[in-house]
Design a protein around this motif. Structure first.
Motif, PDB file in Angstrom:
ATOM      1  N   MET A 143       0.835  -1.177   0.000  1.00  0.00           N
ATOM      2  CA  MET A 143       0.000   0.000   0.000  1.00  0.00           C
ATOM      3  C   MET A 143       0.880   1.240   0.000  1.00  0.00           C
ATOM      4  O   MET A 143       2.034   1.197   0.392  1.00  0.00           O
ATOM      5  N   TYR A 144       0.268   2.339  -0.428  1.00  0.00           N
ATOM      6  CA  TYR A 144       0.973   3.608  -0.552  1.00  0.00           C
ATOM      7  C   TYR A 144       0.044   4.706  -0.044  1.00  0.00           C
ATOM      8  O   TYR A 144      -1.155   4.668  -0.321  1.00  0.00           O
ATOM      9  N   ALA A 145       0.576   5.652   0.696  1.00  0.00           N
ATOM     10  CA  ALA A 145      -0.245   6.721   1.270  1.00  0.00           C
ATOM     11  C   ALA A 145       0.283   8.091   0.871  1.00  0.00           C
ATOM     12  O   ALA A 145       1.489   8.277   0.714  1.00  0.00           O
ATOM     13  N   ALA A 146      -0.653   9.018   0.708  1.00  0.00           N
ATOM     14  CA  ALA A 146      -0.314  10.417   0.467  1.00  0.00           C
ATOM     15  C   ALA A 146      -0.993  11.244   1.549  1.00  0.00           C
ATOM     16  O   ALA A 146      -2.181  11.063   1.822  1.00  0.00           O
ATOM     17  N   ILE A 147      -0.224  12.119   2.165  1.00  0.00           N
ATOM     18  CA  ILE A 147      -0.744  12.966   3.249  1.00  0.00           C
ATOM     19  C   ILE A 147      -0.559  14.418   2.839  1.00  0.00           C
ATOM     20  O   ILE A 147       0.518  14.814   2.373  1.00  0.00           O
ATOM     21  N   ARG A 148      -1.631  15.193   3.009  1.00  0.00           N
ATOM     22  CA  ARG A 148      -1.586  16.613   2.688  1.00  0.00           C
ATOM     23  C   ARG A 148      -2.000  17.405   3.920  1.00  0.00           C
ATOM     24  O   ARG A 148      -3.034  17.131   4.518  1.00  0.00           O
ATOM     25  N   ARG A 149      -1.182  18.387   4.271  1.00  0.00           N
ATOM     26  CA  ARG A 149      -1.470  19.239   5.437  1.00  0.00           C
ATOM     27  C   ARG A 149      -1.759  20.649   4.936  1.00  0.00           C
ATOM     28  O   ARG A 149      -0.917  21.271   4.283  1.00  0.00           O
ATOM     29  N   TYR A 150      -2.959  21.115   5.238  1.00  0.00           N
ATOM     30  CA  TYR A 150      -3.397  22.441   4.826  1.00  0.00           C
ATOM     31  C   TYR A 150      -3.423  23.359   6.047  1.00  0.00           C
ATOM     32  O   TYR A 150      -4.015  23.003   7.057  1.00  0.00           O
ATOM     33  N   GLU A 151      -2.809  24.531   5.952  1.00  0.00           N
ATOM     34  CA  GLU A 151      -2.815  25.512   7.027  1.00  0.00           C
ATOM     35  C   GLU A 151      -3.563  26.755   6.573  1.00  0.00           C
ATOM     36  O   GLU A 151      -3.612  27.055   5.381  1.00  0.00           O
ATOM     37  N   TYR A 195      -9.205   9.895   4.483  1.00  0.00           N
ATOM     38  CA  TYR A 195      -9.576  10.544   5.741  1.00  0.00           C
ATOM     39  C   TYR A 195      -9.317  12.033   5.624  1.00  0.00           C
ATOM     40  O   TYR A 195      -8.286  12.454   5.104  1.00  0.00           O
ATOM     41  N   TRP A 196     -10.246  12.835   6.134  1.00  0.00           N
ATOM     42  CA  TRP A 196     -10.122  14.293   6.174  1.00  0.00           C
ATOM     43  C   TRP A 196     -10.244  14.687   7.645  1.00  0.00           C
ATOM     44  O   TRP A 196     -11.268  14.429   8.273  1.00  0.00           O
ATOM     45  N   VAL A 197      -9.211  15.280   8.209  1.00  0.00           N
ATOM     46  CA  VAL A 197      -9.133  15.511   9.645  1.00  0.00           C
ATOM     47  C   VAL A 197      -9.009  17.004   9.939  1.00  0.00           C
ATOM     48  O   VAL A 197      -8.169  17.693   9.350  1.00  0.00           O
ATOM     49  N   ASP A 198      -9.842  17.483  10.856  1.00  0.00           N
ATOM     50  CA  ASP A 198      -9.726  18.846  11.363  1.00  0.00           C
ATOM     51  C   ASP A 198      -8.789  18.792  12.566  1.00  0.00           C
ATOM     52  O   ASP A 198      -9.157  18.300  13.629  1.00  0.00           O
ATOM     53  N   ALA A 199      -7.568  19.277  12.385  1.00  0.00           N
ATOM     54  CA  ALA A 199      -6.568  19.239  13.450  1.00  0.00           C
ATOM     55  C   ALA A 199      -6.634  20.466  14.352  1.00  0.00           C
ATOM     56  O   ALA A 199      -5.847  20.593  15.288  1.00  0.00           O
ATOM     57  N   GLY A 200      -7.569  21.373  14.078  1.00  0.00           N
ATOM     58  CA  GLY A 200      -7.722  22.569  14.901  1.00  0.00           C
ATOM     59  C   GLY A 200      -6.828  23.703  14.440  1.00  0.00           C
ATOM     60  O   GLY A 200      -5.875  23.524  13.677  1.00  0.00           O
ATOM     61  N   ASN A 201      -7.173  24.904  14.881  1.00  0.00           N
ATOM     62  CA  ASN A 201      -6.394  26.109  14.585  1.00  0.00           C
ATOM     63  C   ASN A 201      -6.165  26.330  13.095  1.00  0.00           C
ATOM     64  O   ASN A 201      -5.082  26.745  12.676  1.00  0.00           O
ATOM     65  N   GLY A 202      -7.168  26.018  12.270  1.00  0.00           N
ATOM     66  CA  GLY A 202      -7.060  26.245  10.839  1.00  0.00           C
ATOM     67  C   GLY A 202      -6.211  25.240  10.094  1.00  0.00           C
ATOM     68  O   GLY A 202      -5.823  25.489   8.952  1.00  0.00           O
ATOM     69  N   VAL A 203      -5.930  24.118  10.719  1.00  0.00           N
ATOM     70  CA  VAL A 203      -5.125  23.065  10.082  1.00  0.00           C
ATOM     71  C   VAL A 203      -6.025  21.874   9.775  1.00  0.00           C
ATOM     72  O   VAL A 203      -6.756  21.401  10.643  1.00  0.00           O
ATOM     73  N   MET A 204      -5.957  21.420   8.521  1.00  0.00           N
ATOM     74  CA  MET A 204      -6.686  20.217   8.125  1.00  0.00           C
ATOM     75  C   MET A 204      -5.706  19.289   7.427  1.00  0.00           C
ATOM     76  O   MET A 204      -4.782  19.743   6.739  1.00  0.00           O
ATOM     77  N   ILE A 205      -5.913  17.994   7.636  1.00  0.00           N
ATOM     78  CA  ILE A 205      -4.996  16.984   7.102  1.00  0.00           C
ATOM     79  C   ILE A 205      -5.802  15.933   6.362  1.00  0.00           C
ATOM     80  O   ILE A 205      -6.812  15.443   6.871  1.00  0.00           O
ATOM     81  N   SER A 206      -5.358  15.602   5.160  1.00  0.00           N
ATOM     82  CA  SER A 206      -6.002  14.509   4.437  1.00  0.00           C
ATOM     83  C   SER A 206      -5.009  13.376   4.282  1.00  0.00           C
ATOM     84  O   SER A 206      -3.809  13.604   4.113  1.00  0.00           O
ATOM     85  N   THR A 207      -5.531  12.165   4.363  1.00  0.00           N
ATOM     86  CA  THR A 207      -4.727  10.971   4.154  1.00  0.00           C
ATOM     87  C   THR A 207      -5.440  10.103   3.138  1.00  0.00           C
ATOM     88  O   THR A 207      -6.601   9.748   3.317  1.00  0.00           O
ATOM     89  N   SER A 208      -4.733   9.794   2.063  1.00  0.00           N
ATOM     90  CA  SER A 208      -5.257   8.941   1.004  1.00  0.00           C
ATOM     91  C   SER A 208      -4.428   7.666   0.988  1.00  0.00           C
ATOM     92  O   SER A 208      -3.198   7.732   0.974  1.00  0.00           O
ATOM     93  N   VAL A 209      -5.096   6.521   0.976  1.00  0.00           N
ATOM     94  CA  VAL A 209      -4.392   5.239   0.944  1.00  0.00           C
ATOM     95  C   VAL A 209      -4.819   4.488  -0.309  1.00  0.00           C
ATOM     96  O   VAL A 209      -6.018   4.355  -0.588  1.00  0.00           O
ATOM     97  N   PHE A 210      -3.830   3.989  -1.035  1.00  0.00           N
ATOM     98  CA  PHE A 210      -4.057   3.263  -2.280  1.00  0.00           C
ATOM     99  C   PHE A 210      -3.233   1.987  -2.302  1.00  0.00           C
ATOM    100  O   PHE A 210      -2.279   1.839  -1.542  1.00  0.00           O
ATOM    101  N   GLU A 211      -3.599   1.100  -3.193  1.00  0.00           N
ATOM    102  CA  GLU A 211      -2.863  -0.155  -3.328  1.00  0.00           C
ATOM    103  C   GLU A 211      -1.452   0.071  -3.858  1.00  0.00           C
ATOM    104  O   GLU A 211      -0.558  -0.730  -3.587  1.00  0.00           O
ATOM    105  N   ASP A 212      -1.259   1.176  -4.608  1.00  0.00           N
ATOM    106  CA  ASP A 212       0.062   1.423  -5.192  1.00  0.00           C
ATOM    107  C   ASP A 212       0.341   2.927  -5.317  1.00  0.00           C
ATOM    108  O   ASP A 212      -0.538   3.759  -5.092  1.00  0.00           O
TER     109      ASP A 212
END
Length: 94
Positions: free
Chosen positions: A1-9, A39-56
């Motif tokens: 599996m392979y994951a991509a994480i994006r952090r938005y401020e 997954y789309w996560v509200d980390a607070g203080n204007g920060v949001m994090i997305s995590t995408s998981v794929f087979e490749d």
């Protein structure tokens, strides 16, 4: 599996961003070949994090490109800053 994480401020309205992501972006993610989870996560203080998981890596890279387009087209007013993007092989999971 392979994951991509994006952090938005600097997200100005996390609730509205979450609604738009859930209604518009999640369906796009499900169409990408090799989709496992998102997954789309509200980390607070204007920060949001997305995590995408794929087979490749190919699916994960497509998710990053799709996210960039979606943010530019639908969320630019709510998310004015470019995300920090990280990606890699999933080496442990439960």
């Amino acid at each position: 599996m392979y994951a991509a994480i994006r952090r938005y401020e600097g997200v100005t309205d996390p609730h509205e961003a979450g609604r738009l992501v859930n209604e518009g972006f999640v369906p796009l993610m499900r169409q990408i070949p090799g989709f496992v989870a998102y997954y789309w996560v509200d980390a607070g203080n204007g920060v949001m994090i997305s995590t995408s998981v794929f087979e490749d890596e190919t699916g994960a890279k497509e998710s990053v490109s799709s996210a960039e387009d979606f943010v530019q087209d639908k969320l630019a007013a709510l998310m004015p800053n470019p995300p920090q993007v990280m990606a890699g092989d999933v080496v442990a999971f439960a």
